[in-house]
Design a protein around this motif. Sequence first.
Motif, mmCIF file in Angstrom:
data_model
loop_
_atom_site.group_PDB
_atom_site.id
_atom_site.type_symbol
_atom_site.label_atom_id
_atom_site.label_comp_id
_atom_site.label_asym_id
_atom_site.label_seq_id
_atom_site.Cartn_x
_atom_site.Cartn_y
_atom_site.Cartn_z
ATOM 1 N N GLU A 117 49.985 41.962 26.892
ATOM 2 C CA GLU A 117 49.076 41.665 25.798
ATOM 3 C C GLU A 117 47.664 41.371 26.277
ATOM 4 O OE1 GLU A 117 50.980 37.887 27.207
ATOM 5 O OE2 GLU A 117 51.659 39.908 26.655
ATOM 6 N N ARG A 118 47.497 41.152 27.586
ATOM 7 C CA ARG A 118 46.154 40.875 28.133
ATOM 8 C C ARG A 118 45.393 42.165 28.448
ATOM 9 N NH1 ARG A 118 45.669 35.553 29.419
ATOM 10 N NH2 ARG A 118 47.597 34.317 29.493
ATOM 11 N N ALA A 119 46.068 43.306 28.453
ATOM 12 C CA ALA A 119 45.414 44.578 28.744
ATOM 13 C C ALA A 119 44.734 45.110 27.497
ATOM 14 C CB ALA A 119 46.434 45.584 29.255
ATOM 15 N N PRO A 120 43.616 45.829 27.664
ATOM 16 C CA PRO A 120 42.970 46.471 26.505
ATOM 17 C C PRO A 120 43.923 47.458 25.841
ATOM 18 C CG PRO A 120 41.499 46.440 28.406
ATOM 19 C CD PRO A 120 42.837 46.007 28.906
ATOM 20 N N LEU A 134 44.645 39.587 36.939
ATOM 21 C CA LEU A 134 43.232 39.206 36.936
ATOM 22 C C LEU A 134 43.150 37.813 37.530
ATOM 23 C CD1 LEU A 134 40.328 39.969 36.124
ATOM 24 C CD2 LEU A 134 40.765 38.926 33.892
ATOM 25 N N ASP A 135 42.721 37.685 38.794
ATOM 26 C CA ASP A 135 42.753 36.417 39.527
ATOM 27 C C ASP A 135 41.350 35.870 39.735
ATOM 28 O OD1 ASP A 135 45.444 36.905 39.687
ATOM 29 O OD2 ASP A 135 45.365 37.679 41.749
ATOM 30 N N GLU A 136 41.316 34.593 40.074
ATOM 31 C CA GLU A 136 40.069 33.986 40.523
ATOM 32 C C GLU A 136 39.709 34.575 41.890
ATOM 33 O OE1 GLU A 136 38.205 31.960 38.812
ATOM 34 O OE2 GLU A 136 39.599 31.679 37.123
ATOM 35 N N VAL A 137 38.436 34.636 42.169
ATOM 36 C CA VAL A 137 37.987 35.269 43.421
ATOM 37 C C VAL A 137 38.553 34.549 44.633
ATOM 38 C CG1 VAL A 137 35.958 35.796 44.825
ATOM 39 C CG2 VAL A 137 35.912 36.197 42.370
ATOM 40 N N ASP A 138 38.560 33.217 44.601
ATOM 41 C CA ASP A 138 38.976 32.437 45.763
ATOM 42 C C ASP A 138 40.457 32.127 45.762
ATOM 43 O OD1 ASP A 138 38.864 30.839 43.600
ATOM 44 O OD2 ASP A 138 37.751 29.195 44.536
ATOM 45 N N GLU A 174 48.643 33.994 36.070
ATOM 46 C CA GLU A 174 49.470 34.338 34.906
ATOM 47 C C GLU A 174 48.846 35.454 34.069
ATOM 48 O OE1 GLU A 174 50.063 30.771 32.753
ATOM 49 O OE2 GLU A 174 51.289 29.819 34.319
ATOM 50 N N GLU A 175 47.625 35.860 34.413
ATOM 51 C CA GLU A 175 46.976 36.934 33.658
ATOM 52 C C GLU A 175 47.415 38.285 34.234
ATOM 53 O OE1 GLU A 175 42.848 36.566 32.571
ATOM 54 O OE2 GLU A 175 42.812 34.466 33.199
ATOM 55 N N VAL A 176 48.623 38.699 33.903
ATOM 56 C CA VAL A 176 49.146 39.976 34.359
ATOM 57 C C VAL A 176 48.669 41.061 33.401
ATOM 58 C CG1 VAL A 176 51.202 41.315 34.882
ATOM 59 C CG2 VAL A 176 51.144 38.845 35.384
ATOM 60 N N ILE A 177 48.060 42.127 33.985
ATOM 61 C CA ILE A 177 47.537 43.228 33.171
ATOM 62 C C ILE A 177 48.535 44.380 33.147
ATOM 63 C CG2 ILE A 177 45.574 44.751 32.785
ATOM 64 C CD1 ILE A 177 44.938 41.755 32.554
ATOM 65 N N PHE A 178 49.002 44.805 34.323
ATOM 66 C CA PHE A 178 50.001 45.889 34.430
ATOM 67 C C PHE A 178 51.139 45.381 35.299
ATOM 68 C CE2 PHE A 178 45.868 48.071 34.048
ATOM 69 C CZ PHE A 178 46.066 48.823 32.909
#
Length: 314
Positions: free
Chosen positions: A216-219, A295-299, A306-310
């Motif tokens: 659901e986080r993916a466009p 989608l992760d934080e840079v560091d 938890e922001e899984v896109i694919f």
Amino acid sequence: MTLSNCDEILELVPAFVLGALDADEAARVAAHITNCPRCRAKAESFRDVVGLLPYASGALTPPPRVKRQLFARIAAAHDDAPAETAPASRPMAMPRSTRPGRWVLPAFAAMLALIIGLGTATFEARGRADQLAAQLAFNQQTLRSMELQIAEVRQTATAVEAQLLASVRELDETRLQLAKSQQEIQALRTSERQDEQLVSFIAAPQTVSRPLGTTERAPDDASARMFMQPGHNRLVLMIYGLKSAEPGKLYRLWLAKGNQPIAIGVVTVGPDGVAEFVVDAPEPMDAYDQVMITLDEVDTAAQPSEEVIFEANL
């Protein structure tokens, strides 16, 4: 005494020219040289020399001893004159004319010769000075000409040096452009080889193509597909419709083996939403159970966010 022969007249000519004769003798000498070409020429010669004397040398101050000797000589001549012995009432016979003493004429001649010698030396010195002045003027003109030539040569050298520096700068710029072009050509060739390898890998018969599921986080229009070969470590991802990562975040590929996720690399999405990602995993793709993009934080790289896109199971 009658002045009739030329020898006596020539003896008096120097004193006559210098104005040292009395009026009577001067008149007699003048009358003689009027009718005698020889004596007249001699008198004119002396007169020309005397006329040039003012230009021969500057004014000279005689030493005091000359003045003392002159007055002493005048006093001696006066003392040698005969004393008066006749009574005052008796008329004294005056001489018809008074000629200068015999010592005066030789003195005049010697003085005139000395003056002529000094004049000649002065004229010679002045001629030499004029020659030196002319030579100095010529040398100065030559020096100015040489200075002008040196200035022109320096100006030309400066222009040539400036042109040389400009040419060197242009050459350096050309070298930089050539190096940049070579780098671009090398990058294009590398990209071309990579594209050829990618196409060959995708088109190979043993290659397996599998889509990745979206969350659901993916466009809405986002999609991803992976290509792999059994027993091979290479993984190819083709992603479309994905937005660029927000500032401070990035897309990261994870491979999971059991419950242990492994960060494989960062996926860069272009402005057009397309990403091509090729990576060689530490082990063959058959050894992994799951693949996902988060989608992760840079560091942060230890654990996926938890922001899984694919994601997809292998």
